[in-house]
Write an enzyme that holds these catalytic residues in place. Structure first.
Site, PDB file in Angstrom:
ATOM      1  N   ARG A 157       6.928  -3.435  -4.803  1.00 51.08           N
ATOM      2  CA  ARG A 157       8.305  -3.170  -4.239  1.00 51.08           C
ATOM      3  C   ARG A 157       9.213  -4.269  -4.299  1.00 51.08           C
ATOM      4  O   ARG A 157       9.915  -4.371  -3.140  1.00 51.08           O
ATOM      5  CB  ARG A 157       7.881  -2.751  -2.689  1.00 51.08           C
ATOM      6  CG  ARG A 157       6.895  -1.657  -2.643  1.00 51.08           C
ATOM      7  CD  ARG A 157       7.716  -0.415  -2.955  1.00 51.08           C
ATOM      8  NE  ARG A 157       6.816   0.699  -2.788  1.00 51.08           N
ATOM      9  CZ  ARG A 157       5.899   1.381  -3.597  1.00 51.08           C
ATOM     10  NH1 ARG A 157       5.868   0.700  -4.860  1.00 51.08           N
ATOM     11  NH2 ARG A 157       5.178   2.040  -3.409  1.00 51.08           N
ATOM     12  N   SER A 209       9.680   3.659   4.774  1.00 49.30           N
ATOM     13  CA  SER A 209       8.387   2.510   5.318  1.00 49.30           C
ATOM     14  C   SER A 209       9.014   1.192   5.661  1.00 49.30           C
ATOM     15  O   SER A 209       9.881   0.704   4.956  1.00 49.30           O
ATOM     16  CB  SER A 209       7.341   2.488   4.095  1.00 49.30           C
ATOM     17  OG  SER A 209       6.778   3.619   3.772  1.00 49.30           O
ATOM     18  N   GLU A 279       9.297  -4.310   4.496  1.00 45.55           N
ATOM     19  CA  GLU A 279       9.801  -3.923   3.042  1.00 45.55           C
ATOM     20  C   GLU A 279      11.333  -3.540   3.502  1.00 45.55           C
ATOM     21  O   GLU A 279      12.059  -3.729   2.572  1.00 45.55           O
ATOM     22  CB  GLU A 279       8.993  -2.533   2.900  1.00 45.55           C
ATOM     23  CG  GLU A 279       9.456  -1.705   1.516  1.00 45.55           C
ATOM     24  CD  GLU A 279       8.692  -0.814   1.039  1.00 45.55           C
ATOM     25  OE1 GLU A 279       9.018   0.457   0.739  1.00 45.55           O
ATOM     26  OE2 GLU A 279       7.448  -0.854   1.371  1.00 45.55           O
TER      27      GLU A 279
END
Length: 286
Positions: A157, A209, A279
């Site tokens: 990510r 998320s 994130e």
């Protein structure tokens, strides 16, 4: 000033001091040049899906790439090139319609091609790094760069482009697999979409998320086991459907969301001695 609430999937956030949404790469170069000449801080914004903007807004120039859209399918090589502002989910459906496999996993990701490259977006055990051939960028000095996956330093990510405002992805080329058949690829794409919608609260504004998964556990499992599903501050709530989503119930402020994020981090740390890493990108003063 332009309110950024309408440019983020959370539907919260204050104003940008200056805002522009270029439609061509030449327009983008001109925006970079103006910001440099004026000595303005620069913020690069796609679809605003992985983002929390402060209620106080952002200083300087915000450049939104959502109007940079174009796609090209190369039948000989099986490569798909798309401009930075193209929604990655829309691109997945375009590939499916042609029977090109490789992007099915991206159908539930609410971001742009540029954002997918910068953060190495992924789902269903697949990610951008798996299929990227190259990315084209424009620097703040107006120069063009072409970077390979190795150049981009992909990790889970993230990439070297995260937080880098000195250059911007303008297009990316992906290696797909033609010939799989439109019916087959469309069915798998739809299945990926249905799996996400069955387990994630897409009916309410969110950033997707919130936290990266600290292997071997998932953030959602840790948050749920800490008893935080349904926890709420103001209009922001840890989703009862998926604990790694913090949703806007309709009247949330950015501050509400931020306070829920910090509360979740504190409680998970106390119970599991694990610090959850966001994130979601958090911009501005809180």
């Amino acid at each position: 000033m332009v309110s950024l609430a309408g440019f983020t999937s959370y539907r919260v956030g204050g104003p940008a001091e200056w805002f522009v949404s270029p439609r061509t790469v030449e327009d983008l170069r001109a925006c970079f040049a103006w910001a440099t000449a004026e000595g303005l801080p620069l913020t690069l914004l796609g679809l605003g899906s992985n983002l929390l903007v402060s209620d106080r807004g952002l200083p300087g120039l915000v450049i939104c790439t959502r109007h940079l859209r174009q796609t090209q399918f190369d039948e000989e090589t099986g490569r798909l090139t798309a401009a930075a502002g193209e929604p990655i989910a829309r691109l997945a459906w375009k590939a499916a319609d042609r029977g090109w496999a490789g992007l099915e996993w991206a159908v539930g990701i609410p971001g742009t091609v540029g954002g997918a490259v910068a953060m190495n977006a992924g789902a269903h055990q697949a990610c951008t790094a798996d299929i990227l051939v190259k990315a084209q960028l424009v620097t703040q000095a107006g120069e063009t760069q072409e970077l390979s996956p190795a150049d981009l330093g992909f990790r889970y990510r993230t990439s070297i482009l995260q937080g880098d405002t000195s250059r911007l992805v303008t297009q990316a080329t992906f290696q797909l697999c033609p010939g799989a058949g439109a019916a087959v690829v469309t069915a798998e794409t739809r299945a990926c979409q249905e799996r996400r919608h069955a387990t994630q609260p897409y009916h309410l504004p969110s950033c997707g998320s919130v936290f990266r998964n600290p292997e071997p556990r998932t953030s959602g499992w840790l948050i749920e086991q800490t008893g935080l599903k349904g926890f709420q501050i103001g209009g922001a709530q840890v989703s009862p459907m998926h604990a790694n989503f913090i949703v806007n119930l309709g009247n949330a402020t950015a501050s509400d969301v931020y306070r829920v994020i910090r509360h979740v981090q504190e409680k998970v740390s106390q119970r599991w001695d694990i610090t959850l890493e966001p994130e979601v990108k958090i911009w501005g003063e809180f």
